[in-house]
Design an enzyme around this catalytic site. Structure first.
Site, PDB file in Angstrom:
ATOM      1  N   GLU A 131       0.803  -1.232   0.000  1.00  0.00           N
ATOM      2  CA  GLU A 131       0.000   0.000   0.000  1.00  0.00           C
ATOM      3  C   GLU A 131       0.835   1.280   0.000  1.00  0.00           C
ATOM      4  O   GLU A 131       0.684   2.137   0.876  1.00  0.00           O
ATOM      5  CB  GLU A 131      -0.993  -0.034   1.172  1.00  0.00           C
ATOM      6  CG  GLU A 131      -1.909  -1.259   1.086  1.00  0.00           C
ATOM      7  CD  GLU A 131      -2.971  -1.335   2.186  1.00  0.00           C
ATOM      8  OE1 GLU A 131      -2.894  -0.583   3.172  1.00  0.00           O
ATOM      9  OE2 GLU A 131      -3.895  -2.159   2.036  1.00  0.00           O
ATOM     10  N   ASN A 172       2.043  -4.353  -3.479  1.00  0.00           N
ATOM     11  CA  ASN A 172       0.636  -4.721  -3.304  1.00  0.00           C
ATOM     12  C   ASN A 172      -0.155  -3.472  -2.929  1.00  0.00           C
ATOM     13  O   ASN A 172       0.309  -2.666  -2.109  1.00  0.00           O
ATOM     14  CB  ASN A 172       0.595  -5.745  -2.154  1.00  0.00           C
ATOM     15  CG  ASN A 172      -0.708  -6.447  -1.949  1.00  0.00           C
ATOM     16  OD1 ASN A 172      -1.268  -7.012  -2.882  1.00  0.00           O
ATOM     17  ND2 ASN A 172      -1.192  -6.431  -0.702  1.00  0.00           N
ATOM     18  N   HIS A 208     -10.266  -5.309  -2.477  1.00  0.00           N
ATOM     19  CA  HIS A 208     -11.295  -5.164  -1.438  1.00  0.00           C
ATOM     20  C   HIS A 208     -12.421  -4.355  -2.080  1.00  0.00           C
ATOM     21  O   HIS A 208     -12.346  -3.128  -2.171  1.00  0.00           O
ATOM     22  CB  HIS A 208     -10.726  -4.460  -0.208  1.00  0.00           C
ATOM     23  CG  HIS A 208      -9.676  -5.272   0.486  1.00  0.00           C
ATOM     24  ND1 HIS A 208      -9.977  -6.470   1.091  1.00  0.00           N
ATOM     25  CD2 HIS A 208      -8.348  -5.075   0.649  1.00  0.00           C
ATOM     26  CE1 HIS A 208      -8.863  -6.985   1.618  1.00  0.00           C
ATOM     27  NE2 HIS A 208      -7.870  -6.158   1.354  1.00  0.00           N
ATOM     28  N   GLU A 238      -6.159 -10.126  -2.158  1.00  0.00           N
ATOM     29  CA  GLU A 238      -6.939  -9.987  -0.916  1.00  0.00           C
ATOM     30  C   GLU A 238      -8.431  -9.849  -1.204  1.00  0.00           C
ATOM     31  O   GLU A 238      -9.145  -9.106  -0.517  1.00  0.00           O
ATOM     32  CB  GLU A 238      -6.448  -8.757  -0.119  1.00  0.00           C
ATOM     33  CG  GLU A 238      -4.961  -8.780   0.201  1.00  0.00           C
ATOM     34  CD  GLU A 238      -4.501  -7.665   1.127  1.00  0.00           C
ATOM     35  OE1 GLU A 238      -5.353  -6.992   1.754  1.00  0.00           O
ATOM     36  OE2 GLU A 238      -3.275  -7.460   1.208  1.00  0.00           O
ATOM     37  N   ASP A 240     -12.171  -9.563  -1.400  1.00  0.00           N
ATOM     38  CA  ASP A 240     -13.452  -9.714  -0.708  1.00  0.00           C
ATOM     39  C   ASP A 240     -14.396  -8.679  -1.295  1.00  0.00           C
ATOM     40  O   ASP A 240     -13.956  -7.673  -1.850  1.00  0.00           O
ATOM     41  CB  ASP A 240     -13.357  -9.646   0.834  1.00  0.00           C
ATOM     42  CG  ASP A 240     -12.570  -8.488   1.392  1.00  0.00           C
ATOM     43  OD1 ASP A 240     -12.515  -7.407   0.763  1.00  0.00           O
ATOM     44  OD2 ASP A 240     -12.006  -8.647   2.501  1.00  0.00           O
TER      45      ASP A 240
END
Ligand code: XIL
Length: 317
Positions: A131, A172, A208, A238, A240
């Site tokens: 990030e 990432n 996300h 990741e 979701d």
């Protein structure tokens, strides 16, 4: 290190899950996670982060991370390392520091090289830098960029390559699913690292996402290919897809379609190597704790029962 061990679902991609140490007391949960005909890959949700691995300067603790690495090994699953340097979950001795550039460089090098060396030979890919961007595409400030500028990323990548030459080195981030300022900054960074001869093998697209707000499959593919045409691989790291609770049949149906959109976009791009959901069951999702009023973001519900999203996931593979 080959991806091939992980190609368990569609023959091209691995499917994986994040997991976290406290959940490993749940035997039903672990039994499902340990089925390597389904889960080809796992990522530690917390236990390889800086605060977990170097809680005091020079004092490295790998017990919790080793539990996840050993689980992957005994299950025959690929391990993604997560992460070496991030603005969040840094140890307090780091955030409180007042270092010179030479000190900050040395501390960063020591951390990255010690952690990556410890797991050398066990990790398919490391999220070396996590990030690094603000949503507007500017560099996110925290202690290392404040002292070192963007060169902290190079320092971390070089240290990781030296510590485990076989591990793929990733950067990432989230909100880089489709075109925009943040994706452009990441793509420009990859090109400038390559021009400078700095090792970079992949970009992790966290994903996300929000039910009903997932970019179109065409927009995803266009942006994924803007990364892979640089000569690197990508992974969905990741995934979701959350909703405002309570869940409804309509939201669950939309979520199913959204899962299929993301997974099939990855499948359509030659160098998109796999999809990891950020855990697999709503029982252990980070979403309700971080986004109050939202949740139900994963393919299995609180009782470890599959949801429509599971069918979307499978359809995508
Ligand atoms: C989350 C974990 O799942 C939580 O348990 C923890 O409290 C906070 O971090 N982006 C990342 C992950 O890269 O490391 C974060 O994981 C979720 C967002």
């Amino acid at each position: 290190h080959s991806n091939t061990v992980a190609k368990t679902l569609g023959g091209k991609l691995y499917y994986g899950s994040a997991t976290d140490n406290p959940e490993l007391n749940d035997t039903t949960y672990v039994a499902m996670l340990s089925d390597n005909t389904f889960f080809g890959q796992i990522t530690p949700g917390n236990s390889m982060k800086w605060d977990a691995t170097e809680p005091e300067q020079g004092v490295f603790t790998f017990a919790a991370g080793d539990v996840i690495a050993d689980l992957a090994k005994s299950n025959g699953q690929v391990l993604r390392g997560h992460n070496c340097v991030w603005y969040n979950q840094l140890a307090s001795w780091v955030t409180a520091a007042n270092w010179t550039a030479a000190q900050a460089t040395s501390i960063l090098q020591t951390h990255v090289s010690t952690v990556v060396s410890h797991y050398a030979g066990q990790v398919y890919a490391w999220d070396v830098v996590n990030e690094p961007w603000n949503d507007d595409g500017t560099l996110r400030e925290f202690i290392f960029p404040e002292i070192l500028g963007i060169s902290y990323i190079t320092t971390a990548l070089v240290a990781a390559r030296t510590a485990d030459p076989a591990a793929k080195l990733y950067i990432n981030d989230y909100n880089i699913d489709s075109a925009g300022a943040k994706s452009t900054s990441m793509q420009n960074l990859v090109a400038s690292l390559q021009a400078a001869g700095t090792p970079i093998d992949g970009i992790g697209i966290e994903s996300h996402l929000i039910v009903g707000e997932v970019p179109s499959q065409a927009a995803l593919i266009t942006n994924y290919e803007a990364f892979t045409t640089l000569g690197i691989e990508i992974a969905i790291t990741e995934l979701d897809i959350r909703m405002t609770l309570p869940e409804t049949p309509a939201l669950l149906a939309q979520q199913k379609a959204d899962y299929e959109t993301v997974v099939s976009a990855c499948k359509a791009v030659a160098r998109c190597v796999g999809v990891t959901t950020w855990d697999y069951t709503d029982k252990y999702s980070w979403i309700p704790g971080t986004f109050p009023g939202q949740g139900a973001a994963l393919p299995w519900d609180d009782n470890l029962v599959i949801k429509p999203a599971y069918d979307g996931l499978i359809a995508g593979f």
